[in-house]
Design a protein around this motif. Sequence first.
Motif, PDB file in Angstrom:
ATOM      1  N   GLU A   1     -39.345  51.630  34.811  1.00 36.02           N
ATOM      2  CA  GLU A   1     -39.817  50.249  34.857  1.00 36.02           C
ATOM      3  C   GLU A   1     -40.134  49.697  33.469  1.00 36.02           C
ATOM      4  O   GLU A   1     -40.971  48.809  33.317  1.00 36.02           O
ATOM      5  CB  GLU A   1     -41.034  50.120  35.773  1.00 36.02           C
ATOM      6  N   TYR A   2     -39.453  50.246  32.464  1.00 37.91           N
ATOM      7  CA  TYR A   2     -39.581  49.724  31.101  1.00 37.91           C
ATOM      8  C   TYR A   2     -38.581  48.602  30.872  1.00 37.91           C
ATOM      9  O   TYR A   2     -38.827  47.672  30.117  1.00 37.91           O
ATOM     10  CB  TYR A   2     -39.340  50.860  30.101  1.00 37.91           C
ATOM     11  N   LEU A   3     -37.430  48.700  31.545  1.00 37.27           N
ATOM     12  CA  LEU A   3     -36.385  47.697  31.460  1.00 37.27           C
ATOM     13  C   LEU A   3     -36.037  47.192  32.843  1.00 37.27           C
ATOM     14  O   LEU A   3     -36.251  47.876  33.840  1.00 37.27           O
ATOM     15  CB  LEU A   3     -35.105  48.286  30.831  1.00 37.27           C
TER      16      LEU A   3
ATOM     17  N   PRO B   1     -38.632  61.121  23.360  1.00 34.03           N
ATOM     18  CA  PRO B   1     -38.487  60.826  21.928  1.00 34.03           C
ATOM     19  C   PRO B   1     -37.231  60.013  21.608  1.00 34.03           C
ATOM     20  O   PRO B   1     -37.278  59.100  20.789  1.00 34.03           O
ATOM     21  CB  PRO B   1     -38.426  62.218  21.295  1.00 34.03           C
ATOM     22  N   GLY B   2     -36.122  60.336  22.276  1.00 36.69           N
ATOM     23  CA  GLY B   2     -34.900  59.564  22.043  1.00 36.69           C
ATOM     24  C   GLY B   2     -35.033  58.133  22.508  1.00 36.69           C
ATOM     25  O   GLY B   2     -34.617  57.190  21.837  1.00 36.69           O
ATOM     26  N   GLU B   3     -35.632  57.952  23.670  1.00 30.99           N
ATOM     27  CA  GLU B   3     -35.853  56.605  24.190  1.00 30.99           C
ATOM     28  C   GLU B   3     -36.785  55.817  23.285  1.00 30.99           C
ATOM     29  O   GLU B   3     -36.579  54.622  23.054  1.00 30.99           O
ATOM     30  CB  GLU B   3     -36.443  56.690  25.596  1.00 30.99           C
ATOM     31  N   ALA B   4     -37.804  56.478  22.766  1.00 30.29           N
ATOM     32  CA  ALA B   4     -38.777  55.792  21.914  1.00 30.29           C
ATOM     33  C   ALA B   4     -38.117  55.281  20.635  1.00 30.29           C
ATOM     34  O   ALA B   4     -38.419  54.170  20.175  1.00 30.29           O
ATOM     35  CB  ALA B   4     -39.925  56.739  21.576  1.00 30.29           C
ATOM     36  N   ILE B   5     -37.226  56.070  20.062  1.00 29.92           N
ATOM     37  CA  ILE B   5     -36.520  55.645  18.848  1.00 29.92           C
ATOM     38  C   ILE B   5     -35.665  54.409  19.122  1.00 29.92           C
ATOM     39  O   ILE B   5     -35.703  53.418  18.383  1.00 29.92           O
ATOM     40  CB  ILE B   5     -35.654  56.796  18.310  1.00 29.92           C
ATOM     41  N   LEU B   6     -34.922  54.445  20.203  1.00 30.25           N
ATOM     42  CA  LEU B   6     -34.031  53.323  20.511  1.00 30.25           C
ATOM     43  C   LEU B   6     -34.807  52.088  20.956  1.00 30.25           C
ATOM     44  O   LEU B   6     -34.412  50.959  20.653  1.00 30.25           O
ATOM     45  CB  LEU B   6     -33.035  53.746  21.589  1.00 30.25           C
ATOM     46  N   ALA B   7     -35.896  52.308  21.669  1.00 31.12           N
ATOM     47  CA  ALA B   7     -36.706  51.170  22.077  1.00 31.12           C
ATOM     48  C   ALA B   7     -37.294  50.466  20.861  1.00 31.12           C
ATOM     49  O   ALA B   7     -37.323  49.232  20.790  1.00 31.12           O
ATOM     50  CB  ALA B   7     -37.819  51.634  23.012  1.00 31.12           C
TER      51      ALA B   7
ATOM     52  N   LYS C   1     -41.948  45.765  30.096  1.00 32.64           N
ATOM     53  CA  LYS C   1     -43.193  46.525  30.053  1.00 32.64           C
ATOM     54  C   LYS C   1     -43.587  46.778  28.609  1.00 32.64           C
ATOM     55  O   LYS C   1     -42.736  47.016  27.753  1.00 32.64           O
ATOM     56  CB  LYS C   1     -43.017  47.849  30.804  1.00 32.64           C
ATOM     57  N   GLU C   2     -44.876  46.733  28.347  1.00 30.96           N
ATOM     58  CA  GLU C   2     -45.359  46.921  26.984  1.00 30.96           C
ATOM     59  C   GLU C   2     -45.158  48.361  26.524  1.00 30.96           C
ATOM     60  O   GLU C   2     -44.771  48.613  25.381  1.00 30.96           O
ATOM     61  CB  GLU C   2     -46.850  46.552  26.899  1.00 30.96           C
ATOM     62  N   SER C   3     -45.411  49.296  27.412  1.00 27.97           N
ATOM     63  CA  SER C   3     -45.257  50.708  27.049  1.00 27.97           C
ATOM     64  C   SER C   3     -44.893  51.508  28.287  1.00 27.97           C
ATOM     65  O   SER C   3     -45.101  51.057  29.425  1.00 27.97           O
ATOM     66  CB  SER C   3     -46.543  51.260  26.424  1.00 27.97           C
ATOM     67  N   ALA C   4     -44.340  52.697  28.055  1.00 26.70           N
ATOM     68  CA  ALA C   4     -43.976  53.587  29.149  1.00 26.70           C
ATOM     69  C   ALA C   4     -43.886  55.000  28.600  1.00 26.70           C
ATOM     70  O   ALA C   4     -43.911  55.219  27.386  1.00 26.70           O
ATOM     71  CB  ALA C   4     -42.652  53.155  29.785  1.00 26.70           C
ATOM     72  N   ASP C   5     -43.788  55.937  29.488  1.00 26.98           N
ATOM     73  CA  ASP C   5     -43.687  57.347  29.095  1.00 26.98           C
ATOM     74  C   ASP C   5     -42.238  57.649  28.711  1.00 26.98           C
ATOM     75  O   ASP C   5     -41.479  58.244  29.477  1.00 26.98           O
ATOM     76  CB  ASP C   5     -44.153  58.248  30.243  1.00 26.98           C
TER      77      ASP C   5
ATOM     78  N   THR D   1     -30.390  53.737  32.511  1.00 29.57           N
ATOM     79  CA  THR D   1     -30.832  53.775  33.903  1.00 29.57           C
ATOM     80  C   THR D   1     -32.203  54.427  34.028  1.00 29.57           C
ATOM     81  O   THR D   1     -33.036  54.018  34.843  1.00 29.57           O
ATOM     82  CB  THR D   1     -29.810  54.543  34.751  1.00 29.57           C
ATOM     83  N   ASN D   2     -32.435  55.440  33.212  1.00 30.25           N
ATOM     84  CA  ASN D   2     -33.732  56.118  33.240  1.00 30.25           C
ATOM     85  C   ASN D   2     -34.854  55.188  32.786  1.00 30.25           C
ATOM     86  O   ASN D   2     -35.972  55.228  33.316  1.00 30.25           O
ATOM     87  CB  ASN D   2     -33.679  57.350  32.344  1.00 30.25           C
TER      88      ASN D   2
END
Length: 338
Positions: free
Chosen positions: A19-21, A44-50, A37-41, A13-14
């Motif tokens: 607006e990344y998903l 670290p946990g989100e970045a790994i899973l993305a 979206k190509e990138s978002a803020d 949900t976050n």
Amino acid sequence: RKYRPRGMAAALTNMVAKEYLSIEQGSKRVFTLTRIKESADLSPGEAILAARLFPSLNSKLTLNRTYNPTLKSATTAFKAKLNNEYGRTNFSTNRQYAIFGAFIAFVPLLAMILLSNNIEAVASSIFTIVATFILGQSVRKAVTQRSRPLILNILTNGVPVLFIIVMLNSFQQFGFFESAAAVAMITYSFCTTALLGLFTWLLEAPTVAGQKLVEQIEGFKLYLSVAEKDRLNFQHPPEMTLGLFEEYLPYAIALGVENEWGMAFESTLSNTELTTASASRSRFGGSRRALAMSTVMASQLESTIASASTPPSSSSSSGFSSSGSSGGGGGGGGGGGW
């Protein structure tokens, strides 16, 4: 300190709120997420899973209740990242005190073993330590595992209890209790191991920084869960808007107060405003859809994630499309502005 599927639901949900998903619900427990979206803020946990599960723009994930090992693997990595990022900073097991206590407690037992000529007493005391440790681990798992009712956990983890009963019966059959040395060593071994296990658990505590964060989270949870009229008692509360509601919704889901947060949002807007609010201003496709996310969809998403990330007992099959995803880091929340 315990991972729950609710954390993953909040993280997804976050990522929608960032607006990344985008998220679409098909049938009752089927969700489709698309990277828009190509990138978002991302955290670290989100970045790994993305990176693992949304490798490119327009990657899609169809999430249903069928198990998929990809989600299980990604969840494991997500949990490890959160633990490394927040665990030591905010929580301490205080194991050094437990080790020191164990050293003091077992010195007398070691002396008894060295001075005893009764091999049965020595063997039975060692056996008692092992059995008591297994029993303690079982009890701890039964108490802390909240995914099932407590009584069910106790029953399914009751094998060590039977193990202790059989052990004591065997000691009696072999006449170990007729020896004063054996009785003393067995009693001492059981009591010492049980007490060490209990206090090793009780010694675990938040750090100073962790306790401060806990208090901030509790304050934020209170803000999210009270009615609108009570929220006015907070110092300088922000105005309730669609944007604020959607921004804080992942935190409400993580803290288990999404229904209260949704009711607070609904009470501030008239039915006309809910109906005519522009979908272009909403990260969830409109105020009605955002409100639905806080009431029904969040719990359905949580149960779907729980099923999809739990291996079946016999076989497993895919519950995702070519690329799947789950988010990270959506829960928590500081609170200092109110």
